[in-house]
Write a protein that holds these residues in place. Structure first.
Motif, PDB file in Angstrom:
ATOM      1  N   ASN A   1      -7.090   0.195  -8.546  1.00  0.00           N
ATOM      2  CA  ASN A   1      -8.158  -0.107  -7.893  1.00  0.00           C
ATOM      3  C   ASN A   1      -8.287  -0.087  -6.170  1.00  0.00           C
ATOM      4  O   ASN A   1      -9.291   0.350  -5.577  1.00  0.00           O
ATOM      5  N   ALA A   2      -7.024   0.093  -5.776  1.00  0.00           N
ATOM      6  CA  ALA A   2      -6.940   0.448  -4.105  1.00  0.00           C
ATOM      7  C   ALA A   2      -7.275   2.020  -4.097  1.00  0.00           C
ATOM      8  O   ALA A   2      -7.842   2.384  -3.162  1.00  0.00           O
ATOM      9  N   ILE A   3      -6.680   2.789  -5.090  1.00  0.00           N
ATOM     10  CA  ILE A   3      -7.114   4.296  -5.076  1.00  0.00           C
ATOM     11  C   ILE A   3      -8.693   4.530  -5.246  1.00  0.00           C
ATOM     12  O   ILE A   3      -9.288   5.195  -4.257  1.00  0.00           O
ATOM     13  N   ILE A   4      -9.217   3.815  -5.997  1.00  0.00           N
ATOM     14  CA  ILE A   4     -10.781   3.882  -6.286  1.00  0.00           C
ATOM     15  C   ILE A   4     -11.311   3.501  -5.038  1.00  0.00           C
ATOM     16  O   ILE A   4     -12.414   4.129  -4.498  1.00  0.00           O
ATOM     17  N   GLU A   5     -10.924   2.200  -4.353  1.00  0.00           N
ATOM     18  CA  GLU A   5     -11.736   1.822  -3.279  1.00  0.00           C
ATOM     19  C   GLU A   5     -11.591   2.752  -1.991  1.00  0.00           C
ATOM     20  O   GLU A   5     -12.358   2.922  -1.271  1.00  0.00           O
ATOM     21  N   CYS A   6     -10.427   3.505  -1.849  1.00  0.00           N
ATOM     22  CA  CYS A   6     -10.083   4.294  -0.761  1.00  0.00           C
ATOM     23  C   CYS A   6     -10.818   5.535  -1.011  1.00  0.00           C
ATOM     24  O   CYS A   6     -10.523   6.527   0.134  1.00  0.00           O
TER      25      CYS A   6
ATOM     26  N   THR B   1     -10.145   6.636   9.817  1.00  0.00           N
ATOM     27  CA  THR B   1     -10.189   5.309  10.423  1.00  0.00           C
ATOM     28  C   THR B   1     -10.248   4.298   9.412  1.00  0.00           C
ATOM     29  O   THR B   1      -9.587   3.338   9.577  1.00  0.00           O
ATOM     30  N   ASP B   2     -11.289   4.518   8.561  1.00  0.00           N
ATOM     31  CA  ASP B   2     -11.505   3.491   7.617  1.00  0.00           C
ATOM     32  C   ASP B   2     -10.384   3.261   6.553  1.00  0.00           C
ATOM     33  O   ASP B   2     -10.101   2.027   6.051  1.00  0.00           O
TER      34      ASP B   2
ATOM     35  N   ILE C   1      -1.063   4.794  -0.710  1.00  0.00           N
ATOM     36  CA  ILE C   1      -2.189   5.394  -1.511  1.00  0.00           C
ATOM     37  C   ILE C   1      -1.994   6.814  -1.980  1.00  0.00           C
ATOM     38  O   ILE C   1      -2.397   7.138  -3.237  1.00  0.00           O
ATOM     39  N   GLN C   2      -1.703   7.817  -1.259  1.00  0.00           N
ATOM     40  CA  GLN C   2      -1.409   9.019  -1.818  1.00  0.00           C
ATOM     41  C   GLN C   2      -0.470   9.255  -2.594  1.00  0.00           C
ATOM     42  O   GLN C   2      -0.692  10.046  -3.891  1.00  0.00           O
ATOM     43  N   GLN C   3       0.618   8.536  -2.642  1.00  0.00           N
ATOM     44  CA  GLN C   3       1.824   8.554  -3.508  1.00  0.00           C
ATOM     45  C   GLN C   3       1.266   7.971  -4.995  1.00  0.00           C
ATOM     46  O   GLN C   3       1.544   8.685  -6.061  1.00  0.00           O
ATOM     47  N   TRP C   4       0.615   6.847  -4.711  1.00  0.00           N
ATOM     48  CA  TRP C   4      -0.199   6.273  -6.137  1.00  0.00           C
ATOM     49  C   TRP C   4      -0.678   7.278  -6.848  1.00  0.00           C
ATOM     50  O   TRP C   4      -0.867   7.578  -8.016  1.00  0.00           O
ATOM     51  N   LYS C   5      -1.785   7.959  -6.220  1.00  0.00           N
ATOM     52  CA  LYS C   5      -2.595   9.092  -6.564  1.00  0.00           C
ATOM     53  C   LYS C   5      -1.594  10.006  -7.299  1.00  0.00           C
ATOM     54  O   LYS C   5      -1.961  10.343  -8.398  1.00  0.00           O
TER      55      LYS C   5
END
Length: 130
Positions: free
Chosen positions: A77-82, A88-89, A104-108
């Motif tokens: 969900n975090a990957i999708i939201e990002c 900046t965001d 986030i990058q590692q999880w991707k």
């Protein structure tokens, strides 16, 4: 002459210290940040008592879970939201969630490789269906 650190720096230093892998010592994190070990310990103690927060009200220390405690569903969900966020965001999102963009990058990358994480205890009884 002692160095002056901004509240934002202190908050980010504490978040980094609390979110790092347990293989990295607090002393190592303090050295990496260029602050004294006892200073970082004091900031962590202040944060745990909710005495360390930004004065503009934009951000304060929270009891968000550590990045390694996020389950697979929350990570996805975090990957999708990002996905559509600019730098900046993305940084703002990560601050609010107690993460750093590298998480986030590692999880991707982990999802792309099909890697899994050790489930948190509440998930251990859950069956994953194919």
């Amino acid at each position: 002459m002692s160095r002056k650190f901004t509240q934002e720096f202190k908050v980010q230093a504490v978040e980094k210290a609390l979110s790092e892998d347990r293989n990295v010592s607090l002393k190592g994190i303090a050295d990496n940040l260029g602050v004294g070990y006892s200073t970082l310990q004091r900031w962590i103690a202040q944060a745990k008592k909710h005495e360390l927060e930004l004065t503009n009200g934009d951000h304060s220390m929270t009891t968000e879970k550590r990045p390694q405690d996020w389950n697979l569903e929350d990570r996805l969900n975090a990957i999708i939201e990002c996905a559509g966020l600019d730098g900046t965001d993305l940084n703002r999102y990560c601050r609010l969630k107690g993460l750093y963009p590298h998480h986030i990058q590692q999880w991707k990358q982990d999802f792309a490789k099909g890697a899994s994480v050790k489930p948190v205890p509440s998930e251990s009884k859950r069956q994953i269906q194919s």
